[in-house]
Design a protein around this motif. Structure first.
Motif, PDB file in Angstrom:
ATOM      1  N   ALA A 176      27.624  82.965  52.432  1.00 55.52           N
ATOM      2  CA  ALA A 176      27.892  81.943  51.416  1.00 55.52           C
ATOM      3  C   ALA A 176      28.571  80.758  52.081  1.00 55.52           C
ATOM      4  N   ILE A 177      28.068  79.567  51.828  1.00 56.19           N
ATOM      5  CA  ILE A 177      28.561  78.372  52.508  1.00 56.19           C
ATOM      6  C   ILE A 177      30.045  78.138  52.246  1.00 56.19           C
ATOM      7  N   GLU A 178      30.541  78.565  51.089  1.00 59.19           N
ATOM      8  CA  GLU A 178      31.948  78.343  50.767  1.00 59.19           C
ATOM      9  C   GLU A 178      32.892  79.176  51.641  1.00 59.19           C
ATOM     10  N   ALA A 179      32.341  80.144  52.379  1.00 57.84           N
ATOM     11  CA  ALA A 179      33.166  80.968  53.259  1.00 57.84           C
ATOM     12  C   ALA A 179      33.299  80.383  54.662  1.00 57.84           C
ATOM     13  N   ALA A 180      32.538  79.352  54.971  1.00 60.95           N
ATOM     14  CA  ALA A 180      32.469  78.829  56.336  1.00 60.95           C
ATOM     15  C   ALA A 180      33.813  78.324  56.843  1.00 60.95           C
ATOM     16  N   GLU A 181      34.457  77.483  56.091  1.00 64.50           N
ATOM     17  CA  GLU A 181      35.717  76.892  56.557  1.00 64.50           C
ATOM     18  C   GLU A 181      36.800  77.953  56.725  1.00 64.50           C
ATOM     19  N   SER A 182      36.847  78.926  55.838  1.00 64.45           N
ATOM     20  CA  SER A 182      37.833  80.004  55.957  1.00 64.45           C
ATOM     21  C   SER A 182      37.587  80.826  57.213  1.00 64.45           C
ATOM     22  N   LEU A 183      36.324  81.090  57.520  1.00 65.65           N
ATOM     23  CA  LEU A 183      36.008  81.841  58.727  1.00 65.65           C
ATOM     24  C   LEU A 183      36.376  81.048  59.974  1.00 65.65           C
ATOM     25  N   LEU A 184      36.080  79.761  59.973  1.00 66.46           N
ATOM     26  CA  LEU A 184      36.431  78.928  61.117  1.00 66.46           C
ATOM     27  C   LEU A 184      37.940  78.936  61.344  1.00 66.46           C
ATOM     28  N   ALA A 185      38.703  78.825  60.277  1.00 69.67           N
ATOM     29  CA  ALA A 185      40.161  78.846  60.400  1.00 69.67           C
ATOM     30  C   ALA A 185      40.645  80.185  60.965  1.00 69.67           C
ATOM     31  N   LEU A 186      40.021  81.284  60.525  1.00 68.01           N
ATOM     32  CA  LEU A 186      40.403  82.597  61.020  1.00 68.01           C
ATOM     33  C   LEU A 186      40.102  82.733  62.512  1.00 68.01           C
ATOM     34  N   ILE A 187      38.916  82.318  62.914  1.00 67.14           N
ATOM     35  CA  ILE A 187      38.527  82.404  64.329  1.00 67.14           C
ATOM     36  C   ILE A 187      39.493  81.600  65.196  1.00 67.14           C
ATOM     37  N   ARG A 188      39.809  80.406  64.754  1.00 68.40           N
ATOM     38  CA  ARG A 188      40.726  79.553  65.515  1.00 68.40           C
ATOM     39  C   ARG A 188      42.123  80.168  65.589  1.00 68.40           C
ATOM     40  N   SER A 189      42.601  80.711  64.493  1.00 66.27           N
ATOM     41  CA  SER A 189      43.954  81.267  64.468  1.00 66.27           C
ATOM     42  C   SER A 189      44.101  82.459  65.408  1.00 66.27           C
ATOM     43  N   ARG A 190      42.994  83.159  65.636  1.00 63.35           N
ATOM     44  CA  ARG A 190      43.010  84.326  66.504  1.00 63.35           C
ATOM     45  C   ARG A 190      42.662  83.992  67.954  1.00 63.35           C
ATOM     46  N   GLY A 191      42.160  82.779  68.178  1.00 58.94           N
ATOM     47  CA  GLY A 191      41.713  82.422  69.515  1.00 58.94           C
ATOM     48  C   GLY A 191      40.436  83.148  69.907  1.00 58.94           C
ATOM     49  N   ASP A 192      39.599  83.440  68.918  1.00 58.47           N
ATOM     50  CA  ASP A 192      38.367  84.208  69.168  1.00 58.47           C
ATOM     51  C   ASP A 192      37.136  83.333  69.342  1.00 58.47           C
ATOM     52  N   GLU A 193      37.321  82.047  69.588  1.00 56.42           N
ATOM     53  CA  GLU A 193      36.168  81.148  69.733  1.00 56.42           C
ATOM     54  C   GLU A 193      35.211  81.599  70.837  1.00 56.42           C
ATOM     55  N   GLY A 194      35.756  82.223  71.876  1.00 57.92           N
ATOM     56  CA  GLY A 194      34.939  82.603  73.020  1.00 57.92           C
ATOM     57  C   GLY A 194      34.093  83.832  72.830  1.00 57.92           C
TER      58      GLY A 194
ATOM     59  N   SER B 151      36.866  95.508  67.206  1.00 61.22           N
ATOM     60  CA  SER B 151      35.743  95.232  68.110  1.00 61.22           C
ATOM     61  C   SER B 151      36.178  94.533  69.395  1.00 61.22           C
ATOM     62  N   ALA B 152      37.405  94.037  69.447  1.00 64.48           N
ATOM     63  CA  ALA B 152      37.882  93.322  70.639  1.00 64.48           C
ATOM     64  C   ALA B 152      37.845  94.244  71.855  1.00 64.48           C
ATOM     65  N   PRO B 153      37.421  93.739  73.026  1.00 63.45           N
ATOM     66  CA  PRO B 153      37.102  92.342  73.349  1.00 63.45           C
ATOM     67  C   PRO B 153      35.591  92.041  73.306  1.00 63.45           C
ATOM     68  N   LEU B 154      34.821  92.867  72.603  1.00 59.43           N
ATOM     69  CA  LEU B 154      33.380  92.681  72.576  1.00 59.43           C
ATOM     70  C   LEU B 154      32.992  91.393  71.851  1.00 59.43           C
ATOM     71  N   ASP B 155      31.862  90.817  72.256  1.00 56.50           N
ATOM     72  CA  ASP B 155      31.308  89.683  71.528  1.00 56.50           C
ATOM     73  C   ASP B 155      30.737  90.184  70.195  1.00 56.50           C
ATOM     74  N   VAL B 156      30.852  89.367  69.168  1.00 61.48           N
ATOM     75  CA  VAL B 156      30.340  89.744  67.854  1.00 61.48           C
ATOM     76  C   VAL B 156      29.564  88.585  67.242  1.00 61.48           C
ATOM     77  N   ILE B 157      28.623  88.935  66.381  1.00 62.26           N
ATOM     78  CA  ILE B 157      27.896  87.951  65.585  1.00 62.26           C
ATOM     79  C   ILE B 157      28.319  88.122  64.134  1.00 62.26           C
ATOM     80  N   ILE B 158      28.713  87.037  63.498  1.00 59.12           N
ATOM     81  CA  ILE B 158      29.106  87.075  62.097  1.00 59.12           C
ATOM     82  C   ILE B 158      28.138  86.216  61.305  1.00 59.12           C
ATOM     83  N   GLU B 159      27.511  86.824  60.314  1.00 58.74           N
ATOM     84  CA  GLU B 159      26.583  86.077  59.469  1.00 58.74           C
ATOM     85  C   GLU B 159      27.301  85.598  58.209  1.00 58.74           C
ATOM     86  N   VAL B 160      27.313  84.307  58.003  1.00 57.45           N
ATOM     87  CA  VAL B 160      27.933  83.719  56.819  1.00 57.45           C
ATOM     88  C   VAL B 160      26.905  83.738  55.693  1.00 57.45           C
TER      89      VAL B 160
END
Length: 212
Positions: free
Chosen positions: A79-97, A68-77
């Motif tokens: 399950a709450i237990e997936a939140a931290e893993s998703l945050l780590a993935l976003i940060r590792s890729r530099g996709d915060e923007g 999907s890059a470079p398009l903006d995306v919405i990700i629906e979480v």
């Protein structure tokens, strides 16, 4: 988006694979390799199931972000237990923007807000906006960047225009899902909606172009 038993993030609406694949079971109890063996197109589409046996697999979140890059995306979480893993993935890729995270689970969006990642309003936040919006109260700020809501809730139309006007001073984008009627999309845009989520993007884009 869900987390597998071996802590892989996968794109799937339901908590189980039963409704959409040829398998069964909860994603939280399955490994990614097990999910990869399933036919993700098995039950998709009309009753003739034209996507069966086409090699369609359950994708990981990382794979979807890649294609999907470079398009903006919405990700629906989901399950709450997936939140931290998703945050780590976003940060590792530099996709915060380019990622906006949403969830019906209030606690699931908190890590993203602390990290400065855009989030949608939670169900409770959206519900709490209705009465002030109908009263014409303007919001100067909000803890979320996006209000993503359906046009109706349990068959009752939501005051989309009033909610959009209420959030306009705060710079919150208003998105409506899922709209497949071009005339309805045009009306929503005229009421101040910023984006339409649709299963038929071609007709919605054509309608948008007619606005000039």
């Amino acid at each position: 988006m869900h987390l597998t038993v071996d802590r892989e993030l996968v794109v799937m609406h339901d908590a189980t694979v039963d409704r959409t694949t040829n398998g069964s079971g909860a994603i939280a109890r399955l490994t990614l390799s097990t999910l990869r063996e399933l036919d993700a197109g098995y039950r998709f589409g009309p009753s003739t199931y034209p996507y069966r046996d086409r090699g369609i697999k359950v994708p990981t979140v990382a794979e979807v972000l890649d294609v999907s890059a470079p398009l903006d995306v919405i990700i629906e979480v989901k399950a709450i237990e997936a939140a931290e893993s998703l945050l780590a993935l976003i940060r590792s890729r530099g996709d915060e923007g380019r990622v906006t995270v949403g969830s019906f689970v209030t606690g699931a969006v908190r890590p993203f807000r602390r990290a400065g990642v855009r989030t949608t309003a939670t169900f409770q936040e959206a519900r709490n906006l209705i009465v002030p919006a109908l009263l014409g109260i303007k919001r100067q700020n909000a803890p979320y960047s996006v209000l993503s809501i359906p046009p109706r809730y349990k068959g009752i139309p939501l005051p989309i225009g009033a909610m959009a006007r209420s959030l306009n001073p705060a710079g919150v984008a208003v998105q409506v899902w899922t709209v497949n009627d071009a005339r309805e999309a045009l009306q929503l845009w005229r009421e101040g909606v910023h984006a339409i989520l649709s299963d038929d993007p071609a007709s919605i884009l054509e309608a948008r172009a007619s606005l000039g």
